[in-house]
Design a protein around this motif. Sequence first.
Motif, PDB file in Angstrom:
ATOM      1  N   MET A   1     -70.432-106.118 -16.741  1.00 20.73           N
ATOM      2  CA  MET A   1     -69.950-104.784 -16.387  1.00 20.73           C
ATOM      3  C   MET A   1     -68.435-104.823 -16.207  1.00 20.73           C
ATOM      4  SD  MET A   1     -71.021-102.323 -13.187  1.00 20.73           S
ATOM      5  CE  MET A   1     -70.243-103.363 -11.949  1.00 20.73           C
ATOM      6  N   THR A   2     -67.745-103.828 -16.754  1.00 20.63           N
ATOM      7  CA  THR A   2     -66.309-103.742 -16.628  1.00 20.63           C
ATOM      8  C   THR A   2     -65.923-103.542 -15.168  1.00 20.63           C
ATOM      9  OG1 THR A   2     -66.191-102.737 -18.812  1.00 20.63           O
ATOM     10  CG2 THR A   2     -64.263-102.521 -17.412  1.00 20.63           C
ATOM     11  N   SER A   3     -64.863-104.265 -14.751  1.00 21.45           N
ATOM     12  CA  SER A   3     -64.389-104.106 -13.378  1.00 21.45           C
ATOM     13  C   SER A   3     -63.359-102.984 -13.359  1.00 21.45           C
ATOM     14  CB  SER A   3     -63.760-105.415 -12.892  1.00 21.45           C
ATOM     15  OG  SER A   3     -63.266-105.258 -11.590  1.00 21.45           O
ATOM     16  N   PHE A   4     -63.707-101.880 -12.729  1.00 19.34           N
ATOM     17  CA  PHE A   4     -62.824-100.730 -12.662  1.00 19.34           C
ATOM     18  C   PHE A   4     -61.890-100.865 -11.465  1.00 19.34           C
ATOM     19  CE2 PHE A   4     -66.069 -99.221 -15.449  1.00 19.34           C
ATOM     20  CZ  PHE A   4     -65.489 -98.232 -16.230  1.00 19.34           C
ATOM     21  N   PRO A   5     -60.658-100.355 -11.572  1.00 19.05           N
ATOM     22  CA  PRO A   5     -59.734-100.385 -10.431  1.00 19.05           C
ATOM     23  C   PRO A   5     -60.316 -99.636  -9.247  1.00 19.05           C
ATOM     24  CG  PRO A   5     -58.586 -99.780 -12.458  1.00 19.05           C
ATOM     25  CD  PRO A   5     -60.057 -99.753 -12.775  1.00 19.05           C
ATOM     26  N   LEU A   6     -59.854-100.008  -8.049  1.00 18.88           N
ATOM     27  CA  LEU A   6     -60.376 -99.403  -6.831  1.00 18.88           C
ATOM     28  C   LEU A   6     -60.211 -97.889  -6.837  1.00 18.88           C
ATOM     29  CD1 LEU A   6     -61.589 -99.687  -3.995  1.00 18.88           C
ATOM     30  CD2 LEU A   6     -59.263-100.055  -3.125  1.00 18.88           C
ATOM     31  N   SER A   7     -59.091 -97.404  -7.315  1.00 18.96           N
ATOM     32  CA  SER A   7     -58.859 -95.954  -7.316  1.00 18.96           C
ATOM     33  C   SER A   7     -59.945 -95.220  -8.102  1.00 18.96           C
ATOM     34  CB  SER A   7     -57.486 -95.635  -7.900  1.00 18.96           C
ATOM     35  OG  SER A   7     -57.386 -96.101  -9.243  1.00 18.96           O
ATOM     36  N   ARG A   8     -60.345 -95.762  -9.230  1.00 19.06           N
ATOM     37  CA  ARG A   8     -61.377 -95.125 -10.039  1.00 19.06           C
ATOM     38  C   ARG A   8     -62.751 -95.257  -9.388  1.00 19.06           C
ATOM     39  NH1 ARG A   8     -57.247 -96.359 -13.215  1.00 19.06           N
ATOM     40  NH2 ARG A   8     -56.828 -95.131 -15.095  1.00 19.06           N
ATOM     41  N   ARG A   9     -62.988 -96.391  -8.735  1.00 24.45           N
ATOM     42  CA  ARG A   9     -64.258 -96.559  -8.037  1.00 24.45           C
ATOM     43  C   ARG A   9     -64.385 -95.575  -6.875  1.00 24.45           C
ATOM     44  NH1 ARG A   9     -64.328-101.841  -5.804  1.00 24.45           N
ATOM     45  NH2 ARG A   9     -62.314-102.432  -6.656  1.00 24.45           N
ATOM     46  N   LEU A  10     -63.273 -95.340  -6.186  1.00 21.96           N
ATOM     47  CA  LEU A  10     -63.304 -94.392  -5.064  1.00 21.96           C
ATOM     48  C   LEU A  10     -63.545 -92.975  -5.553  1.00 21.96           C
ATOM     49  CD1 LEU A  10     -60.398 -95.765  -2.829  1.00 21.96           C
ATOM     50  CD2 LEU A  10     -62.867 -96.128  -2.576  1.00 21.96           C
ATOM     51  N   VAL A  11     -62.914 -92.601  -6.663  1.00 24.70           N
ATOM     52  CA  VAL A  11     -63.165 -91.275  -7.225  1.00 24.70           C
ATOM     53  C   VAL A  11     -64.633 -91.156  -7.628  1.00 24.70           C
ATOM     54  CG1 VAL A  11     -62.678 -89.747  -9.180  1.00 24.70           C
ATOM     55  CG2 VAL A  11     -60.795 -90.867  -7.970  1.00 24.70           C
ATOM     56  N   SER A  12     -65.194 -92.210  -8.201  1.00 29.19           N
ATOM     57  CA  SER A  12     -66.606 -92.218  -8.586  1.00 29.19           C
ATOM     58  C   SER A  12     -67.507 -92.013  -7.375  1.00 29.19           C
ATOM     59  CB  SER A  12     -66.948 -93.543  -9.280  1.00 29.19           C
ATOM     60  OG  SER A  12     -68.342 -93.673  -9.499  1.00 29.19           O
ATOM     61  N   GLU A  13     -67.203 -92.718  -6.281  1.00 29.37           N
ATOM     62  CA  GLU A  13     -68.018 -92.587  -5.072  1.00 29.37           C
ATOM     63  C   GLU A  13     -67.891 -91.199  -4.440  1.00 29.37           C
ATOM     64  OE1 GLU A  13     -70.246 -94.860  -3.391  1.00 29.37           O
ATOM     65  OE2 GLU A  13     -70.168 -95.547  -5.472  1.00 29.37           O
ATOM     66  N   GLY A  14     -66.655 -90.688  -4.399  1.00 28.24           N
ATOM     67  CA  GLY A  14     -66.461 -89.356  -3.840  1.00 28.24           C
ATOM     68  C   GLY A  14     -67.106 -88.280  -4.688  1.00 28.24           C
ATOM     69  N   LEU A  15     -66.922 -88.376  -6.004  1.00 30.30           N
ATOM     70  CA  LEU A  15     -67.506 -87.398  -6.918  1.00 30.30           C
ATOM     71  C   LEU A  15     -69.024 -87.434  -6.857  1.00 30.30           C
ATOM     72  CD1 LEU A  15     -67.144 -85.362  -9.261  1.00 30.30           C
ATOM     73  CD2 LEU A  15     -67.181 -87.327 -10.823  1.00 30.30           C
ATOM     74  N   GLY A  16     -69.584 -88.636  -6.903  1.00 27.79           N
ATOM     75  CA  GLY A  16     -71.038 -88.757  -6.876  1.00 27.79           C
ATOM     76  C   GLY A  16     -71.652 -88.232  -5.595  1.00 27.79           C
ATOM     77  N   THR A  17     -71.045 -88.587  -4.460  1.00 30.73           N
ATOM     78  CA  THR A  17     -71.567 -88.096  -3.176  1.00 30.73           C
ATOM     79  C   THR A  17     -71.415 -86.586  -3.077  1.00 30.73           C
ATOM     80  OG1 THR A  17     -70.819 -90.190  -2.202  1.00 30.73           O
ATOM     81  CG2 THR A  17     -71.574 -88.485  -0.685  1.00 30.73           C
ATOM     82  N   GLY A  18     -70.295 -86.071  -3.577  1.00 33.49           N
ATOM     83  CA  GLY A  18     -70.077 -84.634  -3.554  1.00 33.49           C
ATOM     84  C   GLY A  18     -71.112 -83.877  -4.376  1.00 33.49           C
ATOM     85  N   ILE A  19     -71.376 -84.348  -5.575  1.00 33.22           N
ATOM     86  CA  ILE A  19     -72.372 -83.682  -6.421  1.00 33.22           C
ATOM     87  C   ILE A  19     -73.762 -83.802  -5.805  1.00 33.22           C
ATOM     88  CG2 ILE A  19     -73.499 -83.692  -8.680  1.00 33.22           C
ATOM     89  CD1 ILE A  19     -70.837 -84.603  -9.870  1.00 33.22           C
ATOM     90  N   LEU A  20     -74.048 -84.970  -5.225  1.00 37.29           N
ATOM     91  CA  LEU A  20     -75.345 -85.159  -4.578  1.00 37.29           C
ATOM     92  C   LEU A  20     -75.532 -84.154  -3.442  1.00 37.29           C
ATOM     93  CD1 LEU A  20     -77.972 -86.668  -3.994  1.00 37.29           C
ATOM     94  CD2 LEU A  20     -76.635 -88.335  -2.672  1.00 37.29           C
TER      95      LEU A  20
END
Length: 233
Positions: A1-20
């Motif tokens: 799995m590609t290691s994404f920078p922390l900034s992108r991982r945080l956006v992913s977590e925020g976006l995912g939790t928000g949509i959930l």
Amino acid sequence: MTSFPLSRRLVSEGLGTGILVATVVGSGIMADRLTDDTALALLGNTLATGAMLVVLITVLGPISGAHFNPVVSLVFALRRELPAASVPTYIAAQTFGGIAGTMLAHGMFALPLLQASETIRSGGAQWLAEVVATFGLVFVILSGIRFRADAVAWLVGLYITAAYWFTASTSFANPAVAIARSLTNTFSGIRPIDLPGFIVAEMIGALLAMMLVGWLLMDARNSQSLSKTEPTS
């Protein structure tokens, strides 16, 4: 799995939790408006949440791990599968993303963006239900990753769909989602004063699941066996 920078991982977590959260709150509002039958409203709320979890974990999992949940991030850090330094930022992203999800759901249904919930969810039975719900969620995630990593999205979605119905609390199993749901006085809300009991119960359930999985799947023994067979050069 590609290691994404922390900034992108945080956006992913925020976006995912928000949509959930937008799905949980929004489908609860829609269901409540469409029917006076509480069971039918809960079913609509349940199906939307379970389906969205499958989608979100599938598309965002490769970026951040698709935790969308502070206790899941904590468990992965304790298992040394997430850098400890990332945990506070993951939790912040999840929490703020969840609150944004509540506001988005309210905006779509022309409600005040933030409200204080008046729905009572307290007492020993509710707290026990949250221990059970979170225990099951973490158990499913860790065991699924070990045996069927390709099926984790479906396993989690199906588990939460079932847990909505067999737990007295309707399976929050997520401190960030609980906080976000305390800010909606709609079908899926929880009084802010009831949050501490839920969050403590969720942490207990997650830690119990982590300990059981570590023993049941012989994580330490397997790690030792692998280290003995790995080449030294």
